[in-house]
Motif scaffolding. Structure first.
Motif, PDB file in Angstrom:
ATOM      1  N   GLU A  51      69.591  58.268  32.658  1.00  0.00           N
ATOM      2  CA  GLU A  51      68.496  58.550  31.240  1.00  0.00           C
ATOM      3  C   GLU A  51      67.474  56.916  31.160  1.00  0.00           C
ATOM      4  O   GLU A  51      66.657  57.040  30.968  1.00  0.00           O
ATOM      5  CB  GLU A  51      69.171  58.613  30.031  1.00  0.00           C
ATOM      6  N   LEU A  52      68.483  55.587  31.876  1.00  0.00           N
ATOM      7  CA  LEU A  52      68.094  54.680  31.766  1.00  0.00           C
ATOM      8  C   LEU A  52      66.642  54.497  33.103  1.00  0.00           C
ATOM      9  O   LEU A  52      65.275  53.989  32.539  1.00  0.00           O
ATOM     10  CB  LEU A  52      68.507  53.522  32.147  1.00  0.00           C
ATOM     11  N   VAL A  53      66.976  55.019  33.747  1.00  0.00           N
ATOM     12  CA  VAL A  53      66.380  54.906  35.420  1.00  0.00           C
ATOM     13  C   VAL A  53      65.005  55.984  34.614  1.00  0.00           C
ATOM     14  O   VAL A  53      63.425  55.524  35.014  1.00  0.00           O
ATOM     15  CB  VAL A  53      67.179  55.422  36.542  1.00  0.00           C
ATOM     16  N   GLY A  54      65.544  56.918  34.317  1.00  0.00           N
ATOM     17  CA  GLY A  54      64.674  58.110  34.615  1.00  0.00           C
ATOM     18  C   GLY A  54      63.340  58.310  33.528  1.00  0.00           C
ATOM     19  O   GLY A  54      62.157  57.896  33.438  1.00  0.00           O
ATOM     20  N   GLY A  55      64.188  57.606  32.444  1.00  0.00           N
ATOM     21  CA  GLY A  55      62.792  56.909  31.319  1.00  0.00           C
ATOM     22  C   GLY A  55      62.026  55.404  31.288  1.00  0.00           C
ATOM     23  O   GLY A  55      61.163  56.157  30.914  1.00  0.00           O
ATOM     24  N   ALA A  56      62.895  54.406  31.767  1.00  0.00           N
ATOM     25  CA  ALA A  56      61.763  53.550  32.172  1.00  0.00           C
ATOM     26  C   ALA A  56      60.515  54.193  33.093  1.00  0.00           C
ATOM     27  O   ALA A  56      59.487  53.598  32.882  1.00  0.00           O
ATOM     28  CB  ALA A  56      62.914  52.764  32.722  1.00  0.00           C
ATOM     29  N   LEU A  57      61.428  54.680  34.561  1.00  0.00           N
ATOM     30  CA  LEU A  57      59.979  55.248  35.078  1.00  0.00           C
ATOM     31  C   LEU A  57      58.822  55.412  34.548  1.00  0.00           C
ATOM     32  O   LEU A  57      57.873  56.377  34.979  1.00  0.00           O
ATOM     33  CB  LEU A  57      61.408  55.296  36.906  1.00  0.00           C
ATOM     34  N   GLY A  58      59.536  56.876  34.008  1.00  0.00           N
ATOM     35  CA  GLY A  58      59.152  57.784  32.610  1.00  0.00           C
ATOM     36  C   GLY A  58      57.757  57.180  31.881  1.00  0.00           C
ATOM     37  O   GLY A  58      56.503  58.152  32.062  1.00  0.00           O
TER      38      GLY A  58
ATOM     39  N   THR B 192      61.889  51.590  25.314  1.00  0.00           N
ATOM     40  CA  THR B 192      63.163  52.342  26.003  1.00  0.00           C
ATOM     41  C   THR B 192      64.142  52.235  24.294  1.00  0.00           C
ATOM     42  O   THR B 192      65.145  52.655  23.879  1.00  0.00           O
ATOM     43  CB  THR B 192      63.914  51.832  27.145  1.00  0.00           C
ATOM     44  N   SER B 193      63.802  50.930  23.569  1.00  0.00           N
ATOM     45  CA  SER B 193      65.130  51.059  22.284  1.00  0.00           C
ATOM     46  C   SER B 193      64.590  51.636  21.517  1.00  0.00           C
ATOM     47  O   SER B 193      65.917  52.173  20.265  1.00  0.00           O
ATOM     48  CB  SER B 193      64.564  49.284  21.772  1.00  0.00           C
TER      49      SER B 193
ATOM     50  N   ILE C  50      68.281  57.332  25.374  1.00  0.00           N
ATOM     51  CA  ILE C  50      68.637  55.781  26.486  1.00  0.00           C
ATOM     52  C   ILE C  50      69.694  55.713  25.247  1.00  0.00           C
ATOM     53  O   ILE C  50      70.912  54.508  26.309  1.00  0.00           O
ATOM     54  CB  ILE C  50      67.115  55.369  26.875  1.00  0.00           C
ATOM     55  N   ILE C  51      69.513  55.273  24.381  1.00  0.00           N
ATOM     56  CA  ILE C  51      70.468  54.691  23.449  1.00  0.00           C
ATOM     57  C   ILE C  51      71.888  55.261  23.453  1.00  0.00           C
ATOM     58  O   ILE C  51      72.527  54.016  23.823  1.00  0.00           O
ATOM     59  CB  ILE C  51      69.503  53.987  22.170  1.00  0.00           C
ATOM     60  N   SER C  52      71.826  56.221  23.719  1.00  0.00           N
ATOM     61  CA  SER C  52      73.471  56.795  23.920  1.00  0.00           C
ATOM     62  C   SER C  52      73.769  57.013  24.559  1.00  0.00           C
ATOM     63  O   SER C  52      75.017  56.472  24.780  1.00  0.00           O
ATOM     64  CB  SER C  52      72.973  58.343  22.931  1.00  0.00           C
ATOM     65  N   GLU C  53      73.169  56.993  25.738  1.00  0.00           N
ATOM     66  CA  GLU C  53      74.119  56.529  27.319  1.00  0.00           C
ATOM     67  C   GLU C  53      74.131  54.981  27.387  1.00  0.00           C
ATOM     68  O   GLU C  53      75.496  54.597  28.105  1.00  0.00           O
ATOM     69  CB  GLU C  53      72.668  56.433  28.092  1.00  0.00           C
ATOM     70  N   VAL C  54      73.398  53.966  26.925  1.00  0.00           N
ATOM     71  CA  VAL C  54      73.623  52.654  26.510  1.00  0.00           C
ATOM     72  C   VAL C  54      75.599  52.404  25.828  1.00  0.00           C
ATOM     73  O   VAL C  54      76.276  51.812  26.497  1.00  0.00           O
ATOM     74  CB  VAL C  54      72.337  51.259  26.541  1.00  0.00           C
TER      75      VAL C  54
ATOM     76  N   ARG D 218      68.886  47.958  20.022  1.00  0.00           N
ATOM     77  CA  ARG D 218      68.238  47.676  20.908  1.00  0.00           C
ATOM     78  C   ARG D 218      68.914  48.026  22.527  1.00  0.00           C
ATOM     79  O   ARG D 218      69.901  47.618  22.372  1.00  0.00           O
ATOM     80  CB  ARG D 218      67.088  46.229  20.774  1.00  0.00           C
ATOM     81  N   LEU D 219      67.706  47.735  23.605  1.00  0.00           N
ATOM     82  CA  LEU D 219      68.568  48.158  24.517  1.00  0.00           C
ATOM     83  C   LEU D 219      68.497  46.597  24.828  1.00  0.00           C
ATOM     84  O   LEU D 219      67.681  45.431  24.997  1.00  0.00           O
ATOM     85  CB  LEU D 219      66.963  48.576  26.006  1.00  0.00           C
ATOM     86  N   PRO D 220      69.677  46.523  25.678  1.00  0.00           N
ATOM     87  CA  PRO D 220      70.218  45.342  26.141  1.00  0.00           C
ATOM     88  C   PRO D 220      69.328  44.606  27.316  1.00  0.00           C
ATOM     89  O   PRO D 220      69.607  45.031  28.299  1.00  0.00           O
ATOM     90  CB  PRO D 220      71.704  45.450  26.744  1.00  0.00           C
ATOM     91  N   PRO D 221      68.752  43.352  27.115  1.00  0.00           N
ATOM     92  CA  PRO D 221      67.542  43.013  27.653  1.00  0.00           C
ATOM     93  C   PRO D 221      68.741  42.566  29.579  1.00  0.00           C
ATOM     94  O   PRO D 221      68.094  42.545  30.315  1.00  0.00           O
ATOM     95  CB  PRO D 221      67.751  41.180  27.066  1.00  0.00           C
TER      96      PRO D 221
END
Length: 1434
Positions: free
Chosen positions: A599-606, A624-625, A630-634, A647-650
């Motif tokens: 989710e993080l990779v696909g979301g950020a690149l998307g 992404t936040s 993405i948040i659920s996966e993190v 938020r998405l952890p830096p």
């Protein structure tokens, strides 16, 4: 603070395109503030949260990303001392030798650190520690790391002096935090603007053991206080306090229950103090860092001098570093490079065509051209200029061809020392760009200095102006000028360029073929050597074998991106090679997903792929936040530290960004860096893999909501695993349209329209973008009107909204004048012109256009400065039948012709230029230059596309319409100075006929061979006269039938000759006729093999090719005579009547008389004989039904007498000898937005009643008929036959108004006598204050204002074009002192004489900063030294 680029030193702008500048010189100054926070995490969580909630928003509001500030937070923890991931070979073996007595410890190190021989030099790499030792007696992960680190520290402490460097020891003994401080704050020359926060815990109660403060103290594995860490922390604190740190902040906090509780008063006070100190010191640091060191403020609309050199340097600065980076280390292609260089060398001194480089996507065309440009800088010599543009470098953005050509022209002019063009002085800037582009190349060629222009990826140009058809690409280049373009072989652009350069196919096209295995090996070795890496023999063979299946450089680059991360112990089964470029991308994405989460990779690149101009890093972290997936996966395995703030952890993004370094790049624009993909194919691969229909829609919606600022300061729900719905603040910033007065939110302007449209948020789109006048102005001012038009184009395609199309057309009409003003446009000007064009459409289209007009009017009425508020549409509105105004000529249009088959329109002007347009896209294809006299006739042939032009200089020329080249030139084809009405050009299948009343010349169509020439010398020079008589005797050429010439002899005999054949001449005479025939008009009917001749005696004579001659009475003496295409209807115009006659075998019977209000000048019938278009001197085009004679429509907007009309496929082409443009009208238009009719332009006399209801005018000076026009119904009321004196009087007051620009034509007082309105020849309306004489307002109205009268709180006026202007004047009680009424007036001047000083002792003045609102009477004396157009009010 951030590192600023060095100054250019002694490198001049002329050196930049010659490759003498440095890459660093090209970089623009940064407009970004990057705050780096260094602290331990757990003990500073409260401070971090407070900064995020309170301090960051305030700093962001002060300045949204501008520079680099190092900021540190330090608490009571020394920080984590991490295991090194990689240890150099010699250092690791030295450490092992120090553990010779601890064999178990040495074995443990060798088990977890494996030797990597692929590193140069070799090193030992730490293996991933997931759950401790993989053996049967596995230990917890933390214990394993602690044990390994302790072994390394023990060995380091045992090393003798000199065996390890201080840096090597520091990496093992000190924490990450101290190393960060060493590199920043404590380093020599460290950043003096850093902020340092030191927190002390004053005392600790005895019952509070170390475990109670575990988050705030360093504990050992056994839970006791880590004495070593405390010692190191104390030493670090002493160094920091001793360092000269201006931003030092000391705090003492007593903990409560083992932590900092924001609910306690003393803790809340402490956190507030930290935030206040942070904000104040950050603001001071930012202000000090940017004072005098910044370039243009990003998004600022403040007026300022815009240097052309700045734009050229910025454009060059974007492409030069990219060029260097692309070709750096590239090997191979020497053979192709040699061919390109040889082709340019051979064609240097002669005319030649451009060179076309083509190949498959990813074949390495860009790298090849960058290397070619770099090498030719040295080959061409010191005086050579190299201009390169990487047109795909900013994908998915597609550059506009007009912007590219303009940039190239300015670049070349600066490099060659030529005067830069003044593009903003031309209202038709696009035509001027094409013309100047050719002129610049010719001038550079004339000067003799070599020039190389490289355009990479022309197939990636925006197709807004049909750039892919490559009409802008010169087919022939002058000597010393070289042009190299590249494109994909399977692109539309390549197919078009082959057609355009079909005569040059052999030596002008160069294909970039696949790389060979040897070339791939060279590139791989070079790449790995630069990365300080190598591969094992097996790995190298596998990589090359995979590459050889495609031979693609992009495929190889992806392989090497993965291969440089392989260790020597990595098995081939884990290398994940793909047999194709697409498969290799998939393997890279899969590796990233396993490491960072799908989710993080696909979301950020998307999100990066969906952004129009890339994303800033802060924006990417924000969106992404906002992404719940993405948040659920993190937080799948653990809860957020603060559930109310998620938020998405830096650190997660930092790790992913590190692994994406080979796929992403930073693009700097105006000092701001955005993240985007390095390759267009990477972006396409991301879209295909991650952006499914559902995911794309959701991501677009998130982006749209982000740039709307929808979740700023609000709680957004999220469902985390194991929890019910949770409301949390995502801490995203607000997104206002303006950050501050005059400072626009550029990112919102760039991104929001696209995301709203494609996310399906059409209501928000209409409210926030299309229907917001403030948005339209802001984006037009900051990004250019063309960018707004592109947005509206896309909206029209998806929404199908007629109002959006009308708004788009209105901006197209406004674009030339707004571009002319450039940075001088303000909101009042924009709103006024928009209202003056859309006012009449507000009632039929209330939802969008009505709301826009209301917004504009309300703003103008409350504007703090003087303003004119339109009360009617007096500028050309959008919509209606007029679809396009075709420009490209400088003189009046004398002749037009069209080929429906070839979709081409050709027009000849009185300045000798022939213009060719495409009927398919209304673009100017060619300006054919060669004639030195007026072009009298043009004829188009469709296959192959070519045309012939006949001019008053006596020449006949044939042109190719494919490339614009002249194919044939025949001098003395007709007498020099012939009149248009006396010259005829006729084409048969094999011959060209040029004839006047007295001579005929015949040539073969394919060559210049003159077959026949006949001339009647008895008549003298009759060509200069009309066709109204031939009383002086001599023969008269009546016309050409096929290849037969029909001539009327002086004796009354008609001779039919055949100059190109052997057929006998036929002679005939009219029976029973003793009178000599006086010809008025004649017309040929090729299908009927006849010539119709109208005589002055009132007869219509029919003369057949066989010699048969009949005559019938004819009711009129025509000034216009023509027949329809099917030769069934004869058209005859006389004065104000156009008569239609049905042609039978031997008779001609009239069946319609179409009455006009002025003289009929032109007429044309459609191919199906159902419609007739007529043009008249009253500037109107009338559409008639041929069947019923009904007037179907009246087209107004020509503003000049219509002397030429053509009708084809429900389109009308019109032109005038008094206008430089050709109009294209569409008869299938929506009559709801038909422009209102107006008084004919250029009337001899005109007057307006005071109530503005009626206009009286006299059309021509010689006429005595006065027309009364109803201004409410836009129609003629009555016609007064007796002469009438028209006058306009106004009261006079003793005062002189200075600084009028050009010729005052009319004036009027306001109702309260406070203001005077004047209309001038310079097409402006000006408003003056009567009491002071100050100029209050200037408005450009596109036409001189000839009459004016006061009307309510404003005035009513009549323009020379016939438009009625009603406006209300709004003026505040007090005008601010710095108000400048000329802020919307742009003027340029050139000094042509030397300043010889003040010899007569008179004072000299500087008028560069002159403000007419603050008149200086002493300076007015200087203005009176020369005559000026002024209005004396007596």
């Amino acid at each position: 603070m951030s590192e600023r680029p060095a100054s250019a030193g002694d490198v001049g702008l002329q050196d930049v395109p010659r490759g003498r500048g440095k890459d660093g010189d090209q970089r623009t100054k940064s407009n970004m503030i990057r705050v780096f926070i260094s602290s331990t995490f757990t003990d500073m969580s409260s401070e971090r949260k407070a900064l995020l909630e309170k301090a960051y928003p305030e700093v962001l509001a002060f300045c949204r990303s501008l520079g680099l500030v190092f900021e540190a937070l330090l608490g009571n923890r020394y920080g984590e001392r991490c295991l090194p991931r990689r240890v150099p070979e010699k250092q690791f073996e030295l450490l092992l030798s120090k553990l010779s007595k601890n064999r178990d410890g040495a074995a443990l190190l060798t088990r977890w650190f494996l030797r990597d021989d692929n590193a140069v030099p070799p090193s030992y790499v730490l293996q991933p520690i997931a759950c401790g030792d993989p053996g049967p007696e596995s230990e917890p992960r933390r214990d394993t790391e602690t044990t390994l680190l302790q072994l390394l520290r023990t060995a380091a402490n045992a090393a003798a002096a000199g065996e390890l460097t201080a840096e090597q020891k520091q990496a093992l003994l000190t924490s990450v935090l101290e190393r960060e401080l060493e590199l920043g704050l404590l380093a020599d020359g460290g950043d003096r603007s850093a902020l340092l926060f030191v927190r002390e815990i004053p005392r600790q109660r005895a019952r509070d053991g170390p475990k109670r403060f575990a988050r705030f103290l360093d504990l050992s594995a056994g839970g006791v206080l880590d004495a070593d860490a405390q010692r190191l922390l104390a030493a670090l604190r002493s160094r920091l306090l001793a360092a000269p740190t201006p931003g030092l902040n000391l705090h003492s906090v007593e903990l409560c229950k083992g932590g900092v509780d924001p609910k306690r008063r003393e803790h809340a006070t402490y956190l507030d103090a930290v935030c206040q100190q942070f904000v104040s010191q950050m603001k001071a640091g930012i202000a000090a860092a940017t004072d005098g060191k910044r370039g243009k403020t990003w998004g600022s609309i403040a007026d300022g001098k815009k240097e052309i050199s700045d734009g050229v340097r910025a454009e060059t600065g974007r492409h030069t570093p990219m060029t260097t980076g692309v070709h750096h280390g590239v090997r191979g292609r020497e053979g192709l490079l040699g061919k390109l260089c040889c082709a340019m060398w051979e064609s240097t001194n002669v005319q030649h065509g451009p060179l076309v480089v083509h190949g498959a996507p990813g074949a390495g065309k860009t790298a090849l051209l960058c290397r070619l440009a770099a090498e030719l800088r040295g080959v061409l010599g010191a005086g050579a200029a190299v201009v390169i543009r990487l047109l795909a470098a900013r994908h998915p953005h597609r550059p506009d061809i007009h912007h590219v050509l303009r940039s190239i022209c300015l670049h070349i002019c600066q490099a060659a020392g030529m005067a830069p063009p003044s593009f903003t002085l031309y209202t038709n800037i696009y035509i001027y760009i094409y013309t100047h582009y050719r002129d610049v190349l010719l001038e550079v060629s004339r000067r003799g200095n070599p020039l190389l222009v490289v355009l990479d990826a022309v197939d990636q140009l925006s197709d807004r102006h049909h750039a892919h058809r490559l009409r802008w690409l010169p087919a022939v280049l002058p000597p010393n000028v070289h042009l190299v373009v590249s494109m994909d072989t399977d692109s539309e652009a390549f197919a078009n360029v082959r057609l355009r350069l079909k005569n040059l196919v052999g030596g002008s096209f160069f294909e970039v073929e696949r790389l060979s295995g040897d070339e791939g090996k060279q590139i791989m070795d070079s790449y790995l050597r630069a990365s300080q890496r190598t591969l094992t023999a097996e790995q190298s063979a596998a990589a090359l074998q995979c590459f050889e299946s495609t031979g693609s450089p992009l495929h190889l680059r992806l392989i090497l991106s993965a291969a440089k991360r392989w260790a020597s112990f990595t098995p081939l089964t884990e290398t994940r090679l793909g047999a194709s470029t697409q498969e290799m991308m998939s393997q890279i994405f899969l590796t990233l997903e396993e490491k960072h989460g799908k989710e993080l990779v696909g979301g950020a690149l998307g999100y990066i792929a969906l952004a129009r101009e890339g994303l800033l890093e802060a924006e990417l972290r924000d969106v992404t936040s906002l992404d719940d997936d993405i948040i659920s996966e993190v937080y799948r395995d653990s809860l957020p530290p603060t559930p109310s703030l998620i938020r998405l952890p830096p650190l997660l993004w930092a790790r992913l960004r590190w692994d994406l370094e080979d796929l992403l790049e930073e693009r700097w624009t105006d000092g701001v860096a955005a993240i985007a993909f390095k390759s267009r194919r990477l972006s396409e691969a991301v879209s295909a893999r991650y952006l499914t229909s559902e995911r794309r829609g959701r991501s677009l919606r998130i982006l749209a909501e982000y740039f709307l600022g929808q979740w700023s300061g609000k709680l957004k729900p999220v469902a985390l695993p194991g929890l019910t719905l949770l409301l949390a603040d995502r801490k995203v910033p607000p997104q206002p349209l303006w950050f501050a007065p005059g400072l626009a939110n550029v990112r919102k302007l760039q991104e929001l329209p696209y995301h709203l449209l494609h996310a399906g948020l059409w209501v928000e789109l209409q409210q926030e973008v299309i229907g917001s006048a403030e948005w339209l102005f802001c984006k037009s001012r900051v990004c250019g009107v063309s960018s707004v038009i592109q947005d509206l184009d896309q909206c029209s395609q998806y929404l199908g909204c007629i109002e959006t199309s009308l708004l788009r057309d209105a901006l197209v009409l406004m674009e030339p004048s707004l571009d002319l003003l450039d940075t001088h446009m303000d909101m009042s000007l924009f709103y006024t012109e928009l209202l003056a064009r859309l006012c009449s459409l507000a009632t039929p289209f209330p939802s969008l256009i009505g709301r826009l007009c209301s917004h504009c009017e309300e703003w103008l009425l409350t504007c703090p400065d003087p303003s004119l508020v339109p009360k009617c549409s007096f500028l050309l509105p959008p919509g209606g039948a007029l679809q396009h105004t075709l420009s490209g000529l400088q003189g009046g249009v004398l002749c037009v012709d069209a080929s429906v088959e070839a979709e081409l329109l050709v027009a000849g002007s009185d300045d000798g230029v022939v213009a060719v347009w495409s009927l398919a896209d209304q673009q100017l294809l060619h300006s054919l230059l060669g004639h030195t006299g007026a072009v009298l006739s043009v004829k188009v042939r469709g296959s192959p596309a070519h045309c012939l032009s006949l001019a008053a200089d006596g020449s006949l020329r044939r042109w190719s319409l494919t490339d614009g080249q002249q194919l044939l030139c025949i001098q003395e084809a007709l007498p020099v100075g012939s009149a248009p009405s006396s010259v005829h050009l006729h084409l048969s299948d094999q011959l060209i006929f040029v004839y006047t009343r007295t001579q005929v010349k015949v040539w073969k169509l394919e060559g210049a061979e003159l077959l026949s020439s006949s001339c009647n010398d008895d008549d003298g020079d009759a060509d200069d006269g009309d066709e109204d008589g031939d009383e002086d005797g001599g023969s008269v050429v009546l016309g050409v039938l096929g290849e037969s010439v029909v001539t009327l002899c002086a004796s009354g005999l008609v001779r039919i000759s055949h100059p190109g054949g052997e057929a006998p001449t036929v002679e005939t005479r009219q029976e029973n006729s003793q009178r000599r025939l006086t010809v008025v008009r004649s017309v040929t009917l090729p299908r009927r093999r006849k010539v119709f001749v109208v005589s002055k005696a009132g007869f219509l004579h029919q003369i057949s090719k066989t010699g048969k001659w009949t005559a019938n009475t004819f009711p009129l003496v025509p000034s216009l005579l023509s027949v329809t295409e099917d030769e069934k209807i004869l058209l005859a115009g006389s004065d104000r009547t156009l008569s239609l006659f049905n042609i039978d075998r031997n008779s001609v019977d009239g069946f319609l008389d179409l009455q006009h209000d002025d003289s009929v000048l032109s007429a044309c019938v459609s191919s199906d004989s159902r419609l007739l278009a007529s043009g008249a001197a009253d500037q109107l085009i009338r559409i008639w039904s041929v069947t019923t004679g009904a007037l179907l429509d009246t087209l107004c907007g020509s503003d000049t007498p219509v002397t030429s009309v053509l009708l084809y496929n429900r389109f009308v082409v019109s032109a005038s000898t008094d206008a430089t443009s050709v109009h294209l009208w569409n008869l299938n238009y929506d009559t709801r937005h038909k422009p209102t009719a107006h008084v004919p332009a250029g009337c001899a006399h005109v007057a307006v009643t005071k109530d503005a209801d009626r206009v009286f005018y006299v059309r021509q000076q010689s006429q005595t008929e006065v027309i009364s026009w109803n201004n409410n119904t836009d129609s003629v009321i009555m016609s007064l036959k007796q002469p009438l004196l028209l006058a306009l009087g106004f009261a006079l007051l003793v005062l002189k108004l200075g600084f009028l620009f050009e010729g005052v034509l009319c004036a009027a007082f306001s109702d309260n006598d406070r203001f005077v309105f004047t209309g001038s020849q310079d097409r402006t309306v000006k408003v003056w204050d009567v009491s002071s004489g100050d100029l209050l307002y200037v408005q450009y109205v596109y036409s001189p204002v000839v009459r004016m009268a006061s009307f309510r709180s404003g005035f009513v006026a009549l323009s020379q074009q016939g438009s009625v202007i009603r406006e209300e004047f709004h003026c505040p009680d007090r005008v601010r002192p710095d108000y400048n009424p000329l802020r919307n007036v742009r003027a340029q001047y050139r000094v042509t004489s030397r300043d010889r000083g003040n010899q007569d002792g008179q004072p000299s003045y500087d008028y560069r900063d002159f403000n007419p609102a603050q008149l200086d009477l002493d300076r007015m004396g200087a203005l009176r030294d020369k005559p000026s157009a002024t209005c004396r009010i007596l």
